[in-house]
Write a protein that holds these residues in place. Structure first.
Motif, mmCIF file in Angstrom:
data_model
loop_
_atom_site.group_PDB
_atom_site.id
_atom_site.type_symbol
_atom_site.label_atom_id
_atom_site.label_comp_id
_atom_site.label_asym_id
_atom_site.label_seq_id
_atom_site.Cartn_x
_atom_site.Cartn_y
_atom_site.Cartn_z
ATOM 1 N N GLN A 266 -6.309 -2.274 -7.267
ATOM 2 C CA GLN A 266 -5.391 -3.289 -6.749
ATOM 3 C C GLN A 266 -5.293 -4.527 -7.643
ATOM 4 O O GLN A 266 -4.525 -5.436 -7.368
ATOM 5 C CB GLN A 266 -5.793 -3.693 -5.324
ATOM 6 C CG GLN A 266 -5.482 -2.608 -4.319
ATOM 7 C CD GLN A 266 -6.099 -2.879 -2.958
ATOM 8 O OE1 GLN A 266 -5.791 -3.857 -2.302
ATOM 9 N NE2 GLN A 266 -6.987 -1.994 -2.513
ATOM 10 N N GLU A 312 -8.368 1.211 2.675
ATOM 11 C CA GLU A 312 -8.326 0.682 1.311
ATOM 12 C C GLU A 312 -7.207 1.382 0.535
ATOM 13 O O GLU A 312 -6.501 0.755 -0.259
ATOM 14 C CB GLU A 312 -9.686 0.905 0.636
ATOM 15 C CG GLU A 312 -9.998 -0.067 -0.463
ATOM 16 C CD GLU A 312 -10.023 -1.525 -0.033
ATOM 17 O OE1 GLU A 312 -10.874 -1.891 0.784
ATOM 18 O OE2 GLU A 312 -9.184 -2.292 -0.521
ATOM 19 N N SER A 315 -4.030 -0.178 1.551
ATOM 20 C CA SER A 315 -3.851 -1.478 0.871
ATOM 21 C C SER A 315 -3.297 -1.273 -0.530
ATOM 22 O O SER A 315 -2.458 -2.044 -0.991
ATOM 23 C CB SER A 315 -5.182 -2.223 0.739
ATOM 24 O OG SER A 315 -5.688 -2.535 1.974
ATOM 25 N N HIS A 319 0.108 -2.525 -2.006
ATOM 26 C CA HIS A 319 0.075 -3.339 -3.229
ATOM 27 C C HIS A 319 1.094 -2.814 -4.247
ATOM 28 O O HIS A 319 1.837 -3.589 -4.841
ATOM 29 C CB HIS A 319 -1.330 -3.320 -3.810
ATOM 30 C CG HIS A 319 -1.426 -3.868 -5.200
ATOM 31 N ND1 HIS A 319 -1.406 -5.216 -5.464
ATOM 32 C CD2 HIS A 319 -1.518 -3.251 -6.407
ATOM 33 C CE1 HIS A 319 -1.483 -5.401 -6.772
ATOM 34 N NE2 HIS A 319 -1.561 -4.230 -7.366
ATOM 35 N N SER A 352 -3.095 -4.427 9.177
ATOM 36 C CA SER A 352 -2.563 -3.780 7.983
ATOM 37 C C SER A 352 -1.041 -3.615 8.083
ATOM 38 O O SER A 352 -0.319 -3.741 7.100
ATOM 39 C CB SER A 352 -3.263 -2.437 7.846
ATOM 40 O OG SER A 352 -2.955 -1.837 6.655
ATOM 41 N N GLN B 73 -9.936 -10.171 1.189
ATOM 42 C CA GLN B 73 -9.519 -8.852 0.702
ATOM 43 C C GLN B 73 -10.590 -7.787 0.938
ATOM 44 O O GLN B 73 -10.395 -6.628 0.595
ATOM 45 C CB GLN B 73 -9.127 -8.924 -0.782
ATOM 46 C CG GLN B 73 -10.277 -9.110 -1.747
ATOM 47 C CD GLN B 73 -10.662 -10.589 -1.886
ATOM 48 O OE1 GLN B 73 -10.264 -11.415 -1.073
ATOM 49 N NE2 GLN B 73 -11.447 -10.922 -2.882
#
Lengths: 924, 147
Positions: A266, A312, A315, A319, A352, B73
Motif C-alpha cells: 500500500q 488488509e 485495503s 488503495h 472499511s 492504518q
C-alpha cells in the motif's frame, strides 16, 4: 513446570510483593513502600559492598514500586552497574530497569551506551539481543547517535544469527522513527530489501516492518521491494496450511507476515510490470475466494487471522482503486460481514465500506446496503458500532438517497449517544444543504434538527439556515410559516427562538395575511418566549420587534409599550437597556420613510464556503477534539451594524460567520513575499518594494521582469516538464559602473531540489549576464526557493533577496477529459479536506479571454462543455512531483453582477488543493 | 503499535509497555483514562474503539484486560491475535497462567513480551521460537550461576 519455579526466584521480592498485596488500605501500602525505599536506600548507601544478587533484588523491587505508580529517584546507578555483570540474570534485570525507567536525557546515558557497546561486540547472540532490545525500548536520540551506524551492519552481515537480525531490524525501525536524520540506509538499502527473501520467516516478519516504514518515506529507493513482496505473498497464499509449520496460526499460514506484506504494497501504486501485477491480482482473488470456503476451525482465532488478511487485502484493493471487479467483490464480501454475528466484523465492515463508498467503481455497490446500514444504526447495541454506521451513511449519501439518509439520521439523533450528537448534527446539516433540491426540505430538516437536538446545534448551523433563507426568496414564505408553527410548541429550544425571531422579523409579512398568523399573533408568540431566553437571544428579539414596527405599523403601539416597560428600559443589562431605549426613540421620532430605510430587508449574503463544513473539517482534524468557538460574543444580531449607518453594505459580515474573508487587495502574505534586505544602504535603498507583487505575477506566466531597481534589472524565462524545471535569470546592470563580487545563491525548501550554475563575479556596466537554475520538485510544497544576490557597487555592498516564482502549479500536466469523467472524479474527491474553496471580489476586469488565458497559464487543461453553466470554467491537471502525482480539478464560477468569483479546487491531497486555491485566488 | 497495557478488573495496571516517547505524566493520564473507558464497556461489545486519534484493540482474559493502541492504518484483527499469541506464550511458559503469575513474575512477562514484540512490531510470531529464546536465557542464567 518451566523456569519460574527454578532457583532464580528472588525470595525477598516475592515476600515484598505479598506484603503489598496484603495491605488493607492505600495508606498501609504507601507506608510499606516507604519502609522498603528507606531500606534499599540505606543498603545502596551503606559502606558494605553489595553482591550482585542483592543489587539485582533491590533494583527489581524498585522497578516493582515504580510500576505500582510511585516515583523512583534513585537506583539508576546500581542498575547501570548490573549491565556489566557477568551473570546473565543480573544483566537482564539491569536492562529491564533501564528500558522502563531511564529517560533519554539521563546523565547516565553515556555509561549505558558503553555497556551496550560491549554487549553488541560480544558476539554472544543472547547478549546482543538484550542490548538491541534495550536500544529499541529507550530509542533516544543519544542512542541513535551512538548506534545508528553500527546496527545496519549487524542486520545485513552474513554471519549474524537470525534472532539477532530480527532484533536489529526492529531496533533500527524504532531509531528511524525517533531520529530519521540519523538512520541512513545508503549502501545497505538493497541488502535490506532482500531480507524479504530470507529463508527464516521470523527474519522476514521483523524486517518487513522496517522496510515498510522506510518505503513510505523514500518510495523510490525501496521500490524493488514490490516484486519481492508480491512473490513472497504469492508463496504464502498458495501454501497448504501445514507448510509453514510454526508460522501457521490456527490453520492460517503466516497471518502476520501476510498482513505486513499487503501493508507494504500500500506504499506503492499498482505494479507496472504486467507479470507482477497479474500475480498480485491472483493473490487478491485467492484471498477473496478463501473467505467463501468453510472454516478449517471453529476457533475465533482462525477466523480472525483469516479475516485480518482479508481486510488488509481489501485495503490494498481500495488503495489501488483501479480494479472494478475486485472492488465490487470486496464490497460484496463486506456486505456479508455487515450481517455477521461477530460484532467485531460488523464494525470493521462498516469502517472499511466507508472508504469504498468514495470510489467511483464501488459507490453504487455500497449504496445497495443502505437498508442494512440503517438497521445497524437503529439496532446495534454498541455505540462505537453505531458511530461507524452513521459515518458510512454519511459517506454513501448522494442526491438519490439524501432524503432517506437524512431522515434516518434525524430519527437516530433522538436517542443518539451524547458523545456523538454534535458531530451527527453537523453531518445532517451538511447533507441537508449539499443535497437540497428544494429548499423547503432543507428548512424543515434544520428546524427538525433544532427541535430534536437543540443543545447540540452550534451557531454555525443556525447562522447557515438564516443565510440561506435570506439569499433565496423562493423559500422565505415557507420558512416564515414553518418557524411560526414550530414556535407554537410550548417548550421550544432557544435556538428555535433565535431562528424564529430572525426570520419573522425579516419575512413575517409573508404570512401576515392569514388571520391565524396576523402581525399581533406573531408578536405575542415571540414575546411569550422572551422571558425564558438568555440575554443574547433577548437582544435579538428586541431587534425583531423594531423590525415588526416597520413591517406592521399596527403593532407599533403594543411594541412601544413593551419597550417602555421598566423591565426593558431599565434592564440591568446594558445591551438590552440600550436597545430598548434606542428602538423606542427610533420608532417614535423617525418618519416612516426613514424607518423603512433603516430597517430595510437584509441584503443577500455573499456566497462562500459553508461554515458548517469548515467546522466538521476542524472536528475531524488530528485529535478530533471538539472545537470551541473563539468568539463567545453573540453576533447573530442583525441590527447591530445599522445603528450607525442607514445603508448596510451588502458584503458586511453581519452574521459574523467565521469563514475565510474575501481576499481583496494586497494580503499580508503577498506583502511579505518579497524580502528586500539592504545590509548597507546604497543608492537603491529607496526602490525597495518595487516588485512587491512580483512573485504572484508569475503564477500564470513564465517569462517577464522579476525585479527592478535603479541598479539592477532581473528578468526570467522558465520552462517546466514533468517534475523538472529550468529557469533562466538575466541580470542587467543598469549603471555604467561594474558590479564586483557578484554572487548569487538559492536556498530551497526541502520539497524542492535546485542546482545553480555559478557566474563570473564581475558584471560590466550596461552588460547583461545569464544564469541557469535547474529545479526538481520532490513533493508538493508551499514555500518558494529564495534567491539571494550580493554584489558591490561603488564600494557599497548590495544584498537582495527575492522569492523565485516557482509555484506548485508549474508542475501541472494538463489533462483532457469528458464531462462524465470530470464529474465522476469530482465526486470521488468529495471528502471535506480534499476541497479548498475561496470566494473573493474581482480585482481586475472579468473579460472571458483574459480569464481563459490565465487558466491556461496555470498549466491545467481548460475543459469546454463540461460545466452545465456556460459562464463557469472547469479545468483539470495532474501535478507531477517525484514522490507522487496529484490529480487536481478546478472550477471557477464568476458572478459578473456581484463582481465576485467562487473558486473551488479538489485534489487527492489537501495541501495541494489549498495551495493552488490560494495562489489562483490572487490572480483575478 | 504505540503501547500495550495489562490491567485487572479492579483497574490495577499489571504491565505497561510504551513504544512511543511520552512523559511519565502523560503515560499516567493515558492509562487512567483508558482503563476507565474500557472497564465501562459491556462484555458483548466490540473489541475496537476509536480513542483520541488512535485505535484501541482490547480483549479480556479471565480477570485481566489486554489492551493495545495502534495507529490508523494498522489492522485491528491481527492486533487482536497479537494479544492472543502473547497470552498463549505466557500460558505456555507459566503453565495455565493466572494474574498472580504476572504479578509475582512481572519481569518474566516483560522478557517474553520483548522476545515477541519489539518497537511495537511483531518480531517473532512462532511460539516455539519465542519460548526457545526464553528457555535458552533461563538455561544461561543457571549455567552462569553454577560457575
Amino acid at each position: 513446570m518451566p523456569a519460574v519455579s527454578k532457583g532464580d526466584g528472588m525470595r525477598g521480592l516475592a515476600v515484598f510483593i505479598s506484603d503489598i498485596r496484603n495491605c488493607k488500605s492505600k495508606e498501609a501500602e504507601i507506608k510499606r513502600i516507604n519502609k522498603e525505599l528507606a531500606n534499599i536506600r540505606s543498603k545502596f548507601k551503606g559502606d558494605k559492598a553489595l553482591d550482585g544478587y542483592s543489587k539485582k533484588k533491590y533494583v527489581c523491587k524498585l522497578l516493582f514500586i515504580f510500576l505500582l505508580g510511585h516515583d523512583i529517584d534513585f537506583g539508576h546507578m546500581e542498575a547501570v552497574n548490573l549491565l556489566s555483570s557477568n551473570k546473565y540474570t543480573e544483566k537482564q534485570i539491569g536492562y529491564l530497569f533501564i528500558s522502563v525507567l531511564v529517560n533519554s536525557n539521563s546523565e547516565l546515558i553515556r555509561l549505558i551506551n558503553n555497556a551496550i557497546k560491549n554487549d553488541l561486540s560480544s558476539r554472544n547472540p543472547t547478549f546482543m539481543c538484550l542490548a538491541l532490545h534495550c536500544i529499541a525500548n529507550v530509542g533516544s536520540r543519544e542512542m541513535a547517535e551512538a548506534f545508528a551506524g553500527e546496527i545496519p551492519r549487524i542486520l545485513v552481515a552474513g554471519d549474524t544469527m537470525d534472532s539477532v537480525k530480527q532484533s536489529a531490524a526492529l531496533c533500527l525501525l524504532r531509531l528511524y522513527k525517533a531520529s530519521p536524520d540519523l538512520v541512513l540506509m545508503g549502501e545497505w538499502t538493497s541488502r535490506v530489501v532482500h531480507l524479504l527473501n530470507d529463508q527464516h520467516m521470523g527474519v522476514v516478519t521483523a524486517a518487513i516492518s522496517l522496510i515498510t516504514c522506510l518505503s513510505s518515506k523514500n518510495p523510490d529507493e525501496f521500490k524493488t521491494c514490490v516484486s519481492l513482496a508480491v512473490s513472497r505473498l504469492s508463496r504464502i497464499v498458495s501454501s497448504a496450511s501445514t507448510d509453514l509449520q510454526d508460522y501457521t496460526y490456527y490453520f492460517v499460514p503466516a497471518p502476520w507476515l501476510s498482513c505486513k506484506l499487503l501493508r507494504l504494497l500500500q506504499c506503492y501504486p499498482p505494479p507496472e510490470d504486467g507479470a507482477v501485477k497479474g500475480r498480485l491480482v491472483e493473490c487478491l482473488e485467492t484471498i477473496l475466494n478463501k473467505a467463501q470456503e468453510p472454516p478449517k476451525s471453529k476457533k475465533v482465532q482462525h477466523s480472525n487471522a483469516k479475516n485480518a488478511i482479508l481486510f488488509e487485502a481489501i485495503s490494498l484493493i481500495i488503495h489501488y482503486d483501479s480494479e472494478p471487479n475486485l472492488l465490487v467483490r470486496a464490497c460484496n464480501q463486506l456486505g456479508q460481514f455487515l450481517q455477521h454475528r461477530e460484532t467485531n466484523l460488523r464494525y470493521l465492515a462498516l469502517e472499511s465500506m466507508c472508504t469504498l463508498a468514495s470510489s467511483e467503481f464501488s459507490h453504487e455497490a455500497v449504496k445497495t446496503h443502505i437498508e442494512t446500514v440503517i438497521n445497524a444504526l437503529k439496532t446495534e447495541r454498541d455505540v462505537s458500532v453505531r458511530q461507524r454506521a452513521a459515518d458510512l451513511l454519511y459517506a454513501m449519501c448522494d442526491r438519490s438517497n439524501a432524503k432517506q439518509i437524512v431522515a434516518e439520521m434525524l430519527s437516530y439523533l433522538e436517542t443518539a449517544d451524547y458523545s456523538i450528537r454534535e458531530e451527527m448534527v453537523l453531518k445532517v446539516a451538511i447533507l441537508a444543504e449539499k443535497y437540497a433540491v428544494d429548499y423547503s426540505w432543507y428548512v424543515d430538516t434544520i428546524l427538525n434538527l433544532i427541535r430534536i437536538a437543540g443543545d447540540y446545534v452550534s451557531e454555525e448551523v443556525w447562522y447557515r439556515v438564516i443565510q440561506i433563507v435570506i439569499n433565496r426568496d423562493d423559500v422565505q414564505g415557507y420558512a416564515a410559516k414553518t418557524v411560526f408553527e414550530a414556535l407554537q410548541a410550548p417548550a421550544c429550544h432557544e435556538n428555535m427562538v433565535k431562528v424564529g425571531g430572525y426570520i419573522l422579523g425579516e419575512f413575517g409579512n409573508l404570512i401576515a395575511g392569514d388571520p391565524r398568523s396576523s402581525p399581533l399573533v406573531q408578536f405575542n408568540l415571540l414575546h411569550s418566549k422572551f422571558h425564558l431566553c438568555s440575554v443574547p437571544t433577548r437582544a435579538l428579539l428586541l431587534s425583531a420587534y423594531i423590525k415588526f414596527i416597520n413591517l406592521f405599523p399596527e403593532t407599533k403601539a403594543t411594541i412601544q409599550e413593551v419597550l417602555r416597560s421598566d423591565s426593558q428600559i431599565r434592564n440591568s443589562d446594558v445591551e438590552l437597556q440600550q436597545r430598548a431605549v434606542e428602538y423606542l426613540k427610533l420608532s417614535s421620532i423617525a418618519s416612516t420613510d426613514v424607518l423603512a430605510t433603516v430597517l430595510e430587508e437584509m441584503p443577500p449574503f455573499p456566497e462562500r464556503e459553508s461554515s458548517i463544513l469548515a467546522k466538521l473539517k476542524k472536528k475531524k482534524g488530528p485529535g478530533a477534539v471538539s472545537v470551541e468557538l473563539e468568539d463567545g460574543k453573540e453576533r447573530g444580531d442583525y441590527l447591530s451594524h445599522s445603528n450607525g449607518s442607514s445603508t448596510p453594505s451588502p458584503s458586511a459580515d453581519l452574521l459574523g460567520l467565521r469563514s475565510t474573508a474575501p481576499a481583496s487587495g494586497a494580503t499580508p502574505s503577498a506583502g511579505s513575499l518579497l524580502v528586500d534586505v539592504f545590509s548597507e544602504a546604497g543608492p537603491s535603498a529607496t526602490s525597495a518594494g518595487v516588485n512587491d507583487d512580483g512573485f504572484l505575477r508569475f503564477v500564470c506566466k513564465n517569462n517577464g521582469v522579476l525585479f527592478e531597481n535603479q541598479l539592477l534589472q532581473i528578468g526570467i524565462k522558465s520552462e517546466y516538464r514533468q517534475n523538472l524545471g529550468r529557469m533562466y535569470l538575466f541580470y542587467g546592470n543598469k549603471t555604467s559602473v561594474q558590479f564586483v563580487s557578484f554572487n548569487t545563491t538559492v536556498s530551497c525548501p526541502g520539497e524542492l531540489q535546485s542546482h545553480i550554475l555559478q557566474l563570473e563575479p564581475l558584471v560590466e556596466g550596461g552588460a547583461q549576464v545569464q544564469q541557469v537554475i535547474n529545479i526538481e520538485c520532490l513533493t508538493d510544497f508551499i514555500d518558494a526557493p529564495l534567491l539571494n544576490i550580493k554584489f558591490r557597487y561603488g564600494g557599497a555592498l548590495q544584498n537582495i533577496s527575492l522569492k523565485l516564482p516557482v509555484t506548485i502549479n508549474k508542475f501541472f500536466q494538463p489533462t483532457e477529459m469528458a464531462a462524465a469523467d470530470f464529474f465522476q472524479r469530482w465526486k470521488q474527491l468529495s471528502q471535506p479536506q480534499q476541497e479548498a474553496q475561496k470566494i473573493f471580489k474581482a480585482s481586475h476586469g472579468m473579460d472571458t479571454e483574459v480569464l481563459k488565458a490565465k487558466l491556461l497559464g496555470l498549466g491545467t487543461a481548460l475543459l469546454e462543455n463540461v460545466d452545465p453553466n456556460p459562464e463557469n470554467y472547469v479545468c483539470a491537471g495532474v501535478i507531477q512531483t517525484k514522490a507522487q502525482q496529484v490529480g487536481c480539478l478546478l472550477r471557477l464560477e464568476p458572478n459578473a453582477q456581484a463582481q465576485m468569483y467562487r473558486l473551488t479546487l479538489r485534489s487527492s491531497k489537501d495541501t495541494v488543493s489549498q495551495r493552488v486555491c490560494d495562489l489562483l485566488a490572487e490572480q483575478f | 503499535m504505540q503501547f500495550m497495557l495489562l490491567f485487572s478488573r479492579q483497574g490495577k495496571l499489571r504491565l505497561q509497555k510504551w513504544y512511543v516517547p511520552l512523559s511519565d505524566k502523560e503515560r499516567k493520564k493515558i492509562s487512567r483514562d483508558l482503563v476507565q473507558t474500557i472497564l465501562a464497556r459491556k462484555p458483548k461489545m466490540c473489541s475496537f474503539l476509536e480513542w483520541r486519534d488512535l485505535k484501541i484493540v482490547y480483549k479480556r482474559y479471565a480477570s485481566l484486560y489486554f489492551c493495545c493502541a495502534v495507529e490508523d492504518q494498522d489492522n485491528e484483527l491481527i492486533t487482536l491475535e497479537i494479544i492472543h499469541r502473547y497470552v498463549e506464550l505466557l500460558d505456555k511458559y507459566f503453565g495455565s497462567v493466572c494474574e498472580l503469575d504476572i504479578i509475582f513474575n512481572f519481569e518474566k512477562a516483560y522478557f517474553i513480551l520483548d522476545e515477541f514484540l519489539l518497537g511495537g512490531e511483531a518480531q517473532e510470531t512462532s511460539k516455539k521460537n519465542v519460548l526457545k529464546a526464553i528457555e535458552q536465557a533461563d538455561l544461561l542464567q543457571e549455567v552462569y550461576e553454577m560457575v
